[in-house]
Design an enzyme around this catalytic site. Structure first.
Site, PDB file in Angstrom:
ATOM      1  N   ASP A   1       1.855   3.902   2.739  1.00 44.11           N
ATOM      2  CA  ASP A   1       0.637   5.002   2.363  1.00 44.11           C
ATOM      3  C   ASP A   1       1.187   5.875   1.331  1.00 44.11           C
ATOM      4  OD1 ASP A   1      -1.948   5.430   1.961  1.00 44.11           O
ATOM      5  OD2 ASP A   1      -2.442   6.594   3.692  1.00 44.11           O
TER       6      ASP A   1
ATOM      7  N   GLY B   1      -9.699   8.101  -1.911  1.00 37.84           N
ATOM      8  CA  GLY B   1     -10.370   9.224  -1.541  1.00 37.84           C
ATOM      9  C   GLY B   1     -10.878   9.275  -0.256  1.00 37.84           C
TER      10      GLY B   1
ATOM     11  N   HIS C   1       1.043   5.024  -2.454  1.00 39.40           N
ATOM     12  CA  HIS C   1       0.429   5.744  -3.510  1.00 39.40           C
ATOM     13  C   HIS C   1       1.979   6.299  -4.311  1.00 39.40           C
ATOM     14  CE1 HIS C   1      -3.930   5.857  -2.191  1.00 39.40           C
ATOM     15  NE2 HIS C   1      -3.262   5.540  -0.955  1.00 39.40           N
TER      16      HIS C   1
ATOM     17  N   GLU D   1     -10.820   3.180   7.653  1.00 42.41           N
ATOM     18  CA  GLU D   1      -9.693   4.257   7.795  1.00 42.41           C
ATOM     19  C   GLU D   1     -10.287   5.677   8.654  1.00 42.41           C
ATOM     20  OE1 GLU D   1      -7.936   6.056   4.395  1.00 42.41           O
ATOM     21  OE2 GLU D   1      -6.193   6.745   5.624  1.00 42.41           O
TER      22      GLU D   1
ATOM     23  N   ASP E   1       1.486   9.030  -6.238  1.00 40.60           N
ATOM     24  CA  ASP E   1       1.292  10.701  -6.179  1.00 40.60           C
ATOM     25  C   ASP E   1       1.697  10.850  -4.610  1.00 40.60           C
ATOM     26  OD1 ASP E   1      -1.014   9.209  -5.785  1.00 40.60           O
ATOM     27  OD2 ASP E   1      -2.220  11.138  -6.117  1.00 40.60           O
TER      28      ASP E   1
ATOM     29  N   HIS F   1       0.809  -1.239  -0.004  1.00 37.97           N
ATOM     30  CA  HIS F   1       0.189   0.130  -0.031  1.00 37.97           C
ATOM     31  C   HIS F   1       0.929   1.323   0.025  1.00 37.97           C
ATOM     32  CE1 HIS F   1      -3.847   1.879   1.510  1.00 37.97           C
ATOM     33  NE2 HIS F   1      -2.952   2.918   0.972  1.00 37.97           N
TER      34      HIS F   1
ATOM     35  N   HIS G   1      -9.883   0.975   0.150  1.00 36.46           N
ATOM     36  CA  HIS G   1      -9.721   1.692   1.332  1.00 36.46           C
ATOM     37  C   HIS G   1     -10.927   1.556   1.915  1.00 36.46           C
ATOM     38  CE1 HIS G   1      -6.408   3.709  -0.875  1.00 36.46           C
ATOM     39  NE2 HIS G   1      -5.869   4.030  -0.058  1.00 36.46           N
TER      40      HIS G   1
HETATM   41  O1  LIG Z   1      -4.947   6.961   3.094  1.00 30.01           O
HETATM   42  C1  LIG Z   1      -5.492   7.309   2.046  1.00 30.01           C
HETATM   43  N1  LIG Z   1      -6.908   7.172   2.042  1.00 30.01           N
HETATM   44  C2  LIG Z   1      -7.571   7.574   1.164  1.00 30.01           C
HETATM   45  N2  LIG Z   1      -7.130   8.061  -0.131  1.00 30.01           N
HETATM   46  C3  LIG Z   1      -5.904   8.402  -0.276  1.00 30.01           C
HETATM   47  C4  LIG Z   1      -5.014   7.848   0.953  1.00 30.01           C
HETATM   48  N3  LIG Z   1      -3.763   8.313   0.524  1.00 30.01           N
HETATM   49  C5  LIG Z   1      -3.854   8.792  -0.860  1.00 30.01           C
HETATM   50  N4  LIG Z   1      -5.297   8.836  -1.160  1.00 30.01           N
HETATM   51  C6  LIG Z   1      -5.754   9.400  -2.388  1.00 30.01           C
HETATM   52  C7  LIG Z   1      -5.247  10.496  -2.755  1.00 30.01           C
HETATM   53  C8  LIG Z   1      -4.406  10.252  -4.311  1.00 30.01           C
HETATM   54  O2  LIG Z   1      -4.346  11.394  -5.041  1.00 30.01           O
HETATM   55  C9  LIG Z   1      -5.164   9.011  -4.626  1.00 30.01           C
HETATM   56  C10 LIG Z   1      -4.383   8.153  -5.647  1.00 30.01           C
HETATM   57  O3  LIG Z   1      -3.242   7.713  -5.250  1.00 30.01           O
HETATM   58  O4  LIG Z   1      -5.236   8.376  -3.685  1.00 30.01           O
HETATM   59 ZN   LIG Z   2      -3.750   4.630   0.899  1.00 25.23          ZN
END
Ligand SMILES: O=c1[nH]cnc2c1ncn2[C@H]1C[C@H](O)[C@@H](CO)O1
Ligand SMILES: [Zn+2]
EC number: 3.5.4.4
Length: 384
Positions: free
Chosen positions: A304, A185, A25, A215, A27, A23, A212
């Site tokens: 993350d 998101g 991301h 959380e 970006d 896990h 996701h």
């Molecule tokens: O921890 C998270 N929870 C929900 N959404 C998240 C988390 N970390 C990043 N994101 C979102 C923001 C990014 O732009 C998107 C794609 O990687 O996923």
């Molecule tokens: Zn995430």
């Protein structure tokens, strides 16, 4: 004898230990210096800082708000500079390089293709740029003596309405760098069932996905992700703790959902530092991962967003070693759990466990035994 706890890893051993990341991301993991370069190339002038160190600190502090929604606002800056093939390629290559340097041997990196279309790329061009970047990063890592394999997870944004399209994209690139699907998101107000068509499609295709869930929102979100949507894994899933009762005498009672998650060996992609920042946990020592590991849930350790959380796989493990006294055996347990839960084929997972992970930990443990032998023989000869 020394007072060293058996197998307690040093910071250097934690870095060298083979690690598996499920896990993370794309970006959320850019190098601050790269953001500055890419912003200059793109003519993007809204960065809050122009010095790399200060920018790194800005991301960490801005993400440290206690709210998932505020945490997510910081991604506007990273996505803004990831809008061309060259930018995506560079970010992906550096991601693989940085992870390999940190001892990660297998990673599934996620990103939302729909967030990279602002300058005319197609969804396909986005996926191909990132995949090519990962291959380049693997090559550079190899040239530096590191071994890493990186697969992509395509994310759909839960507030948007493109999940089916992104799921189809993931399926199309399935044998070509993409290993699964995810939704991310803001969680509150955007239940995973909004995207049921995408999940049902992926199930019909025998494809894999994680969601996701649990959380920023609690048990109903986890329950929907598993029982309505059929998720293979849970992104975070920390709130499963709300379905576990620990009595004063230490006895533990699992509710029906927690029991299901443990019985079915549902992998939990835990991200301790991120959870502290979004308010999903109060401290490392109080993070549910401690209890979940003890209760033998299929727990894994993840980053993350390395940029927003100022972290790495090694740093996450350092925090856990300090909070819970974890040993190399615990690290191996988390790592094997993660490898078992990856979305690549079973025989390839098994080969990683037997050929890379187990030998890697055996070597580190033998270093510890060697140190013990040297220390013990040194002290006995002093006595003698
Ligand atoms: O921890 C998270 N929870 C929900 N959404 C998240 C988390 N970390 C990043 N994101 C979102 C923001 C990014 O732009 C998107 C794609 O990687 O996923
Ligand atoms: Zn995430």
């Amino acid at each position: 004898m020394t007072s060293e706890t058996p197998n307690t890893p040093t910071a250097d051993q934690i870095r060298r230990a083979p690690k598996v990341l499920l896990h993370d991301h794309l970006d959320g993991g850019l190098r601050p210096g790269t953001i500055i370069d890419l912003a200059r190339d793109a003519g993007y002038d809204a960065l809050p800082e122009t010095d790399a160190d200060k920018l790194g600190i800005w991301f960490r502090e801005a993400a440290d708000s206690g709210s998932l929604e505020r945490y997510l606002e910081t991604f506007a800056h990273t996505c803004a500079v990831m809008q061309t093939r060259d930018a995506l390629f560079r970010v992906a290559a550096e991601c693989a390089e940085d992870l390999a340097e940190d001892g990660v041997v297998y990673a599934e990196i996620r990103y939302a293709p729909e967030q990279h279309l602002e300058q005319g790329l197609t969804l396909e061009e986005v996926v191909e740029a990132v995949t090519d970047g990962f291959r380049e990063g693997e090559r550079r890592a190899k040239a530096n003596g590191h071994r890493i394999r990186v697969g992509a997870l395509l994310t759909a944004m839960r507030h948007a309405a493109r999940a089916l399209e992104i799921a189809e994209l993931a399926n199309r690139y399935r044998d070509n760098g993409v290993v699964g699907f995810d939704i991310a998101g803001a969680e509150a107000g955007f239940p995973p069932t909004r995207h049921l068509d995408a999940f049902e499609y992926l199930k019909r295709e025998n494809n894999h996905f994680t969601i996701h869930a649990g959380e920023a929102f609690g048990l109903p979100s986890i329950w929907q992700a598993l029982q309505w949507c059929g998720a293979d894994r849970l992104g975070h899933g920390v709130r499963i703790i709300d379905d576990i009762e620990v009595a004063a005498d230490g006895s533990v009672k699992l509710g029906r959902l927690a029991a299901y998650v443990r019985d079915k060996r549902i992998p939990l992609e835990m991200c301790p530092t991120s959870n502290l920042q979004t308010g999903a946990a109060d401290s490392y020592a109080a993070h549910p991962i401690g209890l979940l590991r003890k209760l033998h849930f299929r727990t894994t350790v993840n980053t993350d967003n390395r940029l927003m959380s100022g972290t790495s796989m090694s740093r996450e493990f350092e925090h856990l070693v300090e909070a819970f006294g974890y040993t190399l055996d615990d690290m191996q347990w988390f790592t094997v759990n993660a490898m078992k839960s990856a979305f690549i084929p079973f025989d390839e997972r098994l080969a990683m466990i037997n050929d890379v992970i187990k030998p890697g930990y055996a070597e580190l443990k033998s270093e510890w035994l060697f140190r013990q032998t040297v220390t013990t023989s040194g002290s006995s000869s002093a006595r003698g």
